[in-house]
Design a protein around this motif. Structure first.
Motif, PDB file in Angstrom:
ATOM      1  N   PRO A  96       0.120 -55.739 -12.349  1.00  0.00           N
ATOM      2  CA  PRO A  96       0.828 -56.920 -12.868  1.00  0.00           C
ATOM      3  C   PRO A  96      -0.099 -57.951 -13.473  1.00  0.00           C
ATOM      4  O   PRO A  96       0.247 -58.594 -14.470  1.00  0.00           O
ATOM      5  CB  PRO A  96       1.544 -57.473 -11.623  1.00  0.00           C
ATOM      6  CG  PRO A  96       1.645 -56.319 -10.690  1.00  0.00           C
ATOM      7  CD  PRO A  96       0.439 -55.481 -10.933  1.00  0.00           C
ATOM      8  N   ALA A  97      -1.295 -58.125 -12.890  1.00  0.00           N
ATOM      9  CA  ALA A  97      -2.236 -59.125 -13.403  1.00  0.00           C
ATOM     10  C   ALA A  97      -2.691 -58.763 -14.814  1.00  0.00           C
ATOM     11  O   ALA A  97      -2.805 -59.633 -15.683  1.00  0.00           O
ATOM     12  CB  ALA A  97      -3.437 -59.248 -12.464  1.00  0.00           C
ATOM     13  N   CYS A  98      -2.954 -57.485 -15.054  1.00  0.00           N
ATOM     14  CA  CYS A  98      -3.376 -57.042 -16.389  1.00  0.00           C
ATOM     15  C   CYS A  98      -2.266 -57.249 -17.414  1.00  0.00           C
ATOM     16  O   CYS A  98      -2.507 -57.734 -18.522  1.00  0.00           O
ATOM     17  CB  CYS A  98      -3.784 -55.570 -16.347  1.00  0.00           C
ATOM     18  SG  CYS A  98      -5.323 -55.226 -15.479  1.00  0.00           S
ATOM     19  N   VAL A  99      -1.057 -56.855 -17.034  1.00  0.00           N
ATOM     20  CA  VAL A  99       0.081 -56.975 -17.953  1.00  0.00           C
ATOM     21  C   VAL A  99       0.363 -58.444 -18.277  1.00  0.00           C
ATOM     22  O   VAL A  99       0.578 -58.809 -19.435  1.00  0.00           O
ATOM     23  CB  VAL A  99       1.327 -56.305 -17.352  1.00  0.00           C
ATOM     24  CG1 VAL A  99       2.548 -56.539 -18.240  1.00  0.00           C
ATOM     25  CG2 VAL A  99       1.097 -54.809 -17.174  1.00  0.00           C
ATOM     26  N   LEU A 100       0.361 -59.293 -17.260  1.00  0.00           N
ATOM     27  CA  LEU A 100       0.618 -60.715 -17.481  1.00  0.00           C
ATOM     28  C   LEU A 100      -0.496 -61.365 -18.295  1.00  0.00           C
ATOM     29  O   LEU A 100      -0.239 -62.260 -19.112  1.00  0.00           O
ATOM     30  CB  LEU A 100       0.772 -61.438 -16.142  1.00  0.00           C
ATOM     31  CG  LEU A 100       2.067 -61.163 -15.384  1.00  0.00           C
ATOM     32  CD1 LEU A 100       2.036 -61.820 -14.014  1.00  0.00           C
ATOM     33  CD2 LEU A 100       3.273 -61.669 -16.180  1.00  0.00           C
ATOM     34  N   CYS A 101      -1.718 -60.922 -18.076  1.00  0.00           N
ATOM     35  CA  CYS A 101      -2.846 -61.457 -18.849  1.00  0.00           C
ATOM     36  C   CYS A 101      -2.703 -61.089 -20.327  1.00  0.00           C
ATOM     37  O   CYS A 101      -2.914 -61.934 -21.204  1.00  0.00           O
ATOM     38  CB  CYS A 101      -4.157 -60.922 -18.289  1.00  0.00           C
ATOM     39  SG  CYS A 101      -5.638 -61.684 -19.009  1.00  0.00           S
ATOM     40  N   LEU A 122      -5.083 -67.933 -15.185  1.00  0.00           N
ATOM     41  CA  LEU A 122      -4.924 -67.566 -13.782  1.00  0.00           C
ATOM     42  C   LEU A 122      -5.076 -66.064 -13.587  1.00  0.00           C
ATOM     43  O   LEU A 122      -5.776 -65.612 -12.661  1.00  0.00           O
ATOM     44  CB  LEU A 122      -3.554 -68.028 -13.283  1.00  0.00           C
ATOM     45  CG  LEU A 122      -3.197 -67.660 -11.836  1.00  0.00           C
ATOM     46  CD1 LEU A 122      -4.186 -68.290 -10.870  1.00  0.00           C
ATOM     47  CD2 LEU A 122      -1.765 -68.083 -11.508  1.00  0.00           C
ATOM     48  N   MET A 123      -4.427 -65.269 -14.450  1.00  0.00           N
ATOM     49  CA  MET A 123      -4.514 -63.813 -14.323  1.00  0.00           C
ATOM     50  C   MET A 123      -5.935 -63.315 -14.584  1.00  0.00           C
ATOM     51  O   MET A 123      -6.410 -62.390 -13.917  1.00  0.00           O
ATOM     52  CB  MET A 123      -3.546 -63.134 -15.290  1.00  0.00           C
ATOM     53  CG  MET A 123      -2.068 -63.362 -14.977  1.00  0.00           C
ATOM     54  SD  MET A 123      -1.577 -62.825 -13.325  1.00  0.00           S
ATOM     55  CE  MET A 123      -1.370 -64.440 -12.535  1.00  0.00           C
ATOM     56  N   ALA A 124      -6.620 -63.929 -15.543  1.00  0.00           N
ATOM     57  CA  ALA A 124      -8.004 -63.543 -15.818  1.00  0.00           C
ATOM     58  C   ALA A 124      -8.887 -63.838 -14.615  1.00  0.00           C
ATOM     59  O   ALA A 124      -9.763 -63.030 -14.256  1.00  0.00           O
ATOM     60  CB  ALA A 124      -8.513 -64.291 -17.051  1.00  0.00           C
ATOM     61  N   GLU A 147     -11.926 -61.974  -9.871  1.00  0.00           N
ATOM     62  CA  GLU A 147     -12.149 -62.102  -8.437  1.00  0.00           C
ATOM     63  C   GLU A 147     -12.030 -60.757  -7.714  1.00  0.00           C
ATOM     64  O   GLU A 147     -12.799 -60.467  -6.799  1.00  0.00           O
ATOM     65  CB  GLU A 147     -11.144 -63.094  -7.838  1.00  0.00           C
ATOM     66  CG  GLU A 147     -11.489 -64.546  -8.081  1.00  0.00           C
ATOM     67  CD  GLU A 147     -12.763 -64.972  -7.378  1.00  0.00           C
ATOM     68  OE1 GLU A 147     -12.886 -64.724  -6.163  1.00  0.00           O
ATOM     69  OE2 GLU A 147     -13.657 -65.539  -8.044  1.00  0.00           O
ATOM     70  N   LYS A 148     -11.071 -59.943  -8.115  1.00  0.00           N
ATOM     71  CA  LYS A 148     -10.900 -58.653  -7.435  1.00  0.00           C
ATOM     72  C   LYS A 148     -11.698 -57.539  -8.111  1.00  0.00           C
ATOM     73  O   LYS A 148     -11.599 -56.378  -7.711  1.00  0.00           O
ATOM     74  CB  LYS A 148      -9.427 -58.280  -7.352  1.00  0.00           C
ATOM     75  CG  LYS A 148      -8.769 -57.902  -8.656  1.00  0.00           C
ATOM     76  CD  LYS A 148      -7.327 -57.469  -8.390  1.00  0.00           C
ATOM     77  CE  LYS A 148      -6.656 -56.964  -9.637  1.00  0.00           C
ATOM     78  NZ  LYS A 148      -5.283 -56.485  -9.373  1.00  0.00           N
ATOM     79  N   GLU A 149     -12.492 -57.916  -9.129  1.00  0.00           N
ATOM     80  CA  GLU A 149     -13.375 -56.973  -9.824  1.00  0.00           C
ATOM     81  C   GLU A 149     -12.603 -55.738 -10.286  1.00  0.00           C
ATOM     82  O   GLU A 149     -12.945 -54.587  -9.988  1.00  0.00           O
ATOM     83  CB  GLU A 149     -14.535 -56.564  -8.906  1.00  0.00           C
ATOM     84  CG  GLU A 149     -15.409 -57.745  -8.497  1.00  0.00           C
ATOM     85  CD  GLU A 149     -16.545 -57.347  -7.583  1.00  0.00           C
ATOM     86  OE1 GLU A 149     -16.562 -56.173  -7.151  1.00  0.00           O
ATOM     87  OE2 GLU A 149     -17.413 -58.181  -7.325  1.00  0.00           O
ATOM     88  N   LYS A 150     -11.528 -56.007 -10.996  1.00  0.00           N
ATOM     89  CA  LYS A 150     -10.658 -54.946 -11.482  1.00  0.00           C
ATOM     90  C   LYS A 150     -11.383 -54.008 -12.430  1.00  0.00           C
ATOM     91  O   LYS A 150     -12.015 -54.448 -13.396  1.00  0.00           O
ATOM     92  CB  LYS A 150      -9.443 -55.564 -12.194  1.00  0.00           C
ATOM     93  CG  LYS A 150      -8.545 -54.574 -12.897  1.00  0.00           C
ATOM     94  CD  LYS A 150      -7.787 -53.711 -11.919  1.00  0.00           C
ATOM     95  CE  LYS A 150      -6.813 -52.787 -12.620  1.00  0.00           C
ATOM     96  NZ  LYS A 150      -6.033 -51.968 -11.665  1.00  0.00           N
ATOM     97  N   ALA A 151     -11.290 -52.717 -12.158  1.00  0.00           N
ATOM     98  CA  ALA A 151     -11.883 -51.696 -13.033  1.00  0.00           C
ATOM     99  C   ALA A 151     -10.751 -50.930 -13.711  1.00  0.00           C
ATOM    100  O   ALA A 151      -9.936 -50.287 -13.034  1.00  0.00           O
ATOM    101  CB  ALA A 151     -12.755 -50.745 -12.228  1.00  0.00           C
ATOM    102  N   VAL A 152     -10.684 -51.007 -15.028  1.00  0.00           N
ATOM    103  CA  VAL A 152      -9.653 -50.320 -15.800  1.00  0.00           C
ATOM    104  C   VAL A 152     -10.245 -49.046 -16.377  1.00  0.00           C
ATOM    105  O   VAL A 152     -11.066 -49.086 -17.290  1.00  0.00           O
ATOM    106  CB  VAL A 152      -9.102 -51.217 -16.926  1.00  0.00           C
ATOM    107  CG1 VAL A 152      -8.047 -50.475 -17.724  1.00  0.00           C
ATOM    108  CG2 VAL A 152      -8.528 -52.509 -16.344  1.00  0.00           C
TER     109      VAL A 152
END
Length: 287
Positions: free
Chosen positions: A60-65, A38-40, A45-50
C-alpha cells in the motif's frame, strides 16, 4: 450590453472558473504532497526492497506514494496554470485529465465485462485473481502487505483470492500455511492452516484467532470449515458485491467521472478565455 471582446475594461476570463480550478487543484496539491512525503518516509524507514512488480503493487505504501506523486504533479499544472493564466500548463493539465479519463473508461468497461458478463472471462482469457495469488506467497514477507490482506479478508468476509467457494485452499501456496510433510513433522503451529483473518466471529462477537489451524487438512469436513472460517475466495466476494449493488456502483462511477469531466471542460473554457484576452491585448497594442 457590449461583449467582453469589445469592452476594453472587462476581461473575458471568468473568475469563477479560474478560482474553482485553482482552489480544487491547490487542495489536491497539498494533500497529495503530504501523502507522498509520508509514504516515502515509511518506505525509507522500513527499507523497502522492490524486486518485482508484485513487491510494488502489493505494498500500500508504494501504491499510495506513486498515486500521490502523479496527482501532486498533475494538480500543480492545474493550480499554477489557472492562477497565473498560463496556457501551456493548462493545456498539459487538460491533456493529462483527458488521458486519465480515457484510461478510467477502459478500466470500467473491463470491470463491467469481468463482473457482469462472467462467460466473457474465458473467451478473453482474463483471470485477474491469478495475479493476486502472489500476495498469498508473500504474506509473511512484508508486514504492510500482511495487514492489507488481513484487512481485505475481514472486510469482505472471505479467504484466499480465488473466484470460487474454496478460496481457503489458496493458502496452500504459502510456505508457512501449506500441508507439507516437513512442517507437519516439525510441529509448526501454522501447518495446514489459514490466517486468523479468515475466521468467523463467534456468537459473542469475538474472533478465535486460532480457529484457522488445520483447516486445510483433508480430514476436516467441509461443514466444519464453513462454520469456522470463511471459505469463499475474495475475488468471488468482490464480484458478488458488485453484482448485487449495481446502483451503488453506478453512482460511485458517476461521482468520480463527472467532476473530472467538469474540470476538463472548465480548463478548456479557461484556455479559450485567456487566448481571447491575449488577442484583445494584441488588438489594443496594434491601434
Amino acid at each position: 450590453m457590449p461583449s467582453p471582446w469589445h469592452d476594453p475594461n472587462r476581461s473575458p476570463v471568468n473568475l469563477v472558473i479560474k478560482y474553482v480550478l485553482f482552489f480544487f487543484n491547490f487542495l489536491i496539491f497539498l494533500v497529495c504532497g503530504a501523502v507522498t512525503g509520508l509514504m516515502a518516509w515509511i518506505l525509507v524507514e522500513k527499507e523497502k526492497a522492490v524486486l518485482n512488480a508484485y513487491d510494488f503493487f502489493l505494498d500500500p505504501a508504494c501504491v499510495l506514494c506513486l498515486a500521490g506523486s502523479v496527482a501532486f504533479v498533475v494538480s500543480f499544472f492545474g493550480w499554477y496554470g489557472s492562477l497565473r493564466e498560463y496556457v501551456f500548463f493548462l493545456a498539459i493539465y487538460r491533456y493529462i485529465m483527458m488521458f486519465l479519463f480515457f484510461v478510467e473508461m477502459v478500466f470500467i468497461v473491463l470491470i463491467f465485462v469481468i463482473v457482469y458478463v462472467p462467460e466473457s472471462r474465458n473467451q478473453l482469457n482474463i483471470y485477474p485473481e491469478d495475479s493476486l495469488k502472489e500476495a498469498i506467497v508473500k504474506y509473511r514477507d512484508d508486514e504492510d502487505m500482511q495487514n492489507l490482506i488481513d484487512g481485505i479478508q475481514e472486510l469482505l468476509e472471505c479467504c484466499g483470492t480465488s473466484n470460487d467457494d474454496i478460496g481457503y485452499k489458496d493458502w496452500a501456496r504459502n510456505p508457512y500455511f501449506n500441508c507439507s510433510t516437513e512442517l507437519e513433522t516439525s510441529d509448526f503451529g501454522e501447518f495446514c492452516s489459514v490466517p486468523f483473518s479468515c475466521c468467523k466471529k463467534e456468537n459473542n462477537g469475538l474472533i478465535n484467532y486460532l480457529c484457522g489451524r488445520g483447516m486445510q487438512k483433508s480430514t476436516t469436513s467441509e461443514t466444519l470449515r464453513s462454520e469456522t472460517i470463511y471459505i469463499q475466495g475474495c475475488f468471488k466476494s468482490i464480484t458478488s458485491i458488485l453484482q448485487n449493488n449495481v446502483i451503488v456502483v453506478g453512482g460511485v462511477i458517476i461521482g468520480i467521472l463527472i467532476p473530472q469531466m467538469l474540470l476538463t471542460s472548465f480548463t478548456g473554457r479557461l484556455i479559450e478565455q485567456i487566448e481571447m484576452q491575449m488577442a484583445k491585448w494584441n488588438r489594443q497594442q496594434m491601434r
